[in-house]
Design a protein around this motif. Structure first.
Motif, mmCIF file in Angstrom:
data_model
loop_
_atom_site.group_PDB
_atom_site.id
_atom_site.type_symbol
_atom_site.label_atom_id
_atom_site.label_comp_id
_atom_site.label_asym_id
_atom_site.label_seq_id
_atom_site.Cartn_x
_atom_site.Cartn_y
_atom_site.Cartn_z
ATOM 1 N N LYS A 106 -3.690 -1.035 9.668
ATOM 2 C CA LYS A 106 -4.102 -2.203 8.891
ATOM 3 C C LYS A 106 -4.093 -3.466 9.743
ATOM 4 O O LYS A 106 -4.974 -4.320 9.609
ATOM 5 N N ALA B 226 -11.188 -0.587 0.466
ATOM 6 C CA ALA B 226 -10.310 -0.966 -0.639
ATOM 7 C C ALA B 226 -11.017 -1.979 -1.536
ATOM 8 O O ALA B 226 -11.871 -2.751 -1.084
ATOM 9 N N ASN C 116 -4.811 -4.690 2.645
ATOM 10 C CA ASN C 116 -6.135 -4.557 2.043
ATOM 11 C C ASN C 116 -6.775 -5.897 1.711
ATOM 12 O O ASN C 116 -7.961 -6.111 1.958
ATOM 13 N N GLY D 31 -7.834 2.384 -2.725
ATOM 14 C CA GLY D 31 -7.951 2.191 -1.287
ATOM 15 C C GLY D 31 -7.685 3.471 -0.524
ATOM 16 O O GLY D 31 -7.067 4.411 -1.041
#
Length: 404
Positions: free
Chosen positions: A107, A50, A79, A302
């Motif tokens: 994530k 990203a 990100n 991203g």
């Protein structure tokens, strides 16, 4: 400090050795479909998949020795978190990342894998940031804001510098918009290099605070969105002012349109993109006639989409395209029916993916059975050919919720 073209250029020079100069590629299939030349800036190939790594590194490089020793803290849905964690660990700086509860697991895991201490708190960025600021004060950490910082925005603006160096003939650049840091930086840089270039923002309709401020309307900030990376309720006032002065238009996309766009990027260009990037392509598809004959750049900002969500999205896309279809039959309960149906489907060049055969439910007559067959076909037209052949052979069937 003020966001200026000079700051963006100096910031780009500082971060260039440790960031990826991502490619700008022409999307051949999508360009044919849309009727204009579409170029994709592949920030999903950045170190942390990203663009946020650019701004994170830019800010980290400005810290003094005492700030580096004490460590940094950030609040992010993913990100920005990964960008801070990756570059902080690489530079030997301790990092703490506060992430909203419900952040996609991939994530959270990747942020921890990059060496950060991860703290889950709140249901979104706006609820988590107050907690983050309090934690920063208690532990003596430097707070790195994901978008409300001129140095961070300057790092993001380096994307535009590269795009116009890679293709000076771009007429339009489309930028996904959350808190406004990326588009503020890119618009500042792009308008300085090419004053007549058109800058278009893209937002999700459920989180359109920047568009509302730009247009002078009431924002929508409720619901959930596939584009969680740009789901910001309170964008930076400083960025909004820059956007008003440098951005030409901000468009929005529905959740269905964002989903379709992500599937298009995957199926047509073989690119994994997250929801924010999908919003960018979606607004282009919605306004394709506006860009006819132009060269348009889109930031694929991203690629950190949850793998489980991606697999579901792919299946749904295949269903929408008619490539996977569920056929439901009402049959007389006698031998050979399934074999005959399978033979017709096979001879037509389709593939049987799944079969469910049941006769126990009360909705089925005692001497009948219900058969569900999931098939993989070329497209919706192919499915229609198959169902016509099955009906000609005497089978009563429906597709999904259609009546027999």
């Amino acid at each position: 400090m003020t966001l200026t073209p000079a700051l963006i250029r100096s910031t780009h020079a500082a971060i260039a050795p440790d960031t990826v100069r991502t490619p700008l590629v022409r999307a051949a299939r999508l360009s044919m479909q849309l009727g204009f030349d579409l170029y994709l800036k592949l920030e999903n190939l950045q170190h942390t998949n990203a663009f946020k790594a650019r701004g994170a590194l830019a800010k980290l490089l400005t810290l003094d020795a005492n700030q580096r020793a004490a460590g940094v803290i950030a609040c992010s849905a993913g990100n920005h978190a990964q960008g801070v964690a990756y570059h902080a660990t690489r530079l030997g700086i301790p990092s703490v990342i506060v992430m909203p509860e419900g952040t996609p697991f991939n994530k959270v895991k990747r942020t921890g894998d990059f060496g950060a201490e991860v703290v889950l708190h709140g249901t979104g960025f706006d609820e988590s940031v107050a907690f983050t600021l309090d934690l920063a004060e208690r532990r003596g950490l430097t707070f790195i804001h994901p978008f409300d910082d001129p140095v961070v925005a300057a790092g993001q603006g380096s994307v535009a510098l590269e795009m116009l160096e890679q293709n000076p003939d771009l007429d339009v650049i489309v930028v996904p918009v959350g808190g406004g840091g990326l588009i503020a930086g890119m618009a500042t840089a792009a308008k300085d290099m090419k004053p007549d270039i058109e800058i278009v923002g893209a937002q999700a309709e459920y989180f359109d605070a920047v568009k509302a401020a730009f247009d002078g309307t009431s924002p929508h900030t409720t619901g959930t969105t596939l584009a969680e990376g740009i789901a910001v309720r309170a964008p930076s006032p400083t960025n909004i002012e820059i956007i008003r002065n440098t951005v030409d238009r901000i468009d929005e996309a529905s959740e269905a349109e964002i989903e379709d766009a992500i599937f298009d990027l995957l199926s047509h260009e073989k690119l994994v993109a997250e929801g924010a990037a999908g919003a960018g392509l979606a607004v282009l598809k919605n306004n394709a006639e506006r860009y006819a004959g132009k060269q348009v750049g889109l930031v694929v900002c991203g690629g950190n989409i949850d793998s489980r969500m991606l697999s579901t999205l792919i299946l749904r896309g295949l269903v929408r395209d008619g490539r996977i279809t569920r056929l439901i039959f009402k049959l007389d309960d006698r031998p050979g029916q399934l074999a005959q149906i399978a033979a017709i489907i096979g001879e037509a060049g389709a593939n049987v993916v799944e079969v469910i055969h049941q006769r126990m439910m009360q909705s089925v007559a005692l001497k009948q059975a219900e058969l569900e067959v999931v098939i993989e076909a070329r497209d919706a037209g192919h499915v229609e050919q198959i169902t016509d052949t099955l009906r000609e052979a005497g089978f009563a069937l429906r597709i999904g919720s259609e009546a027999v």
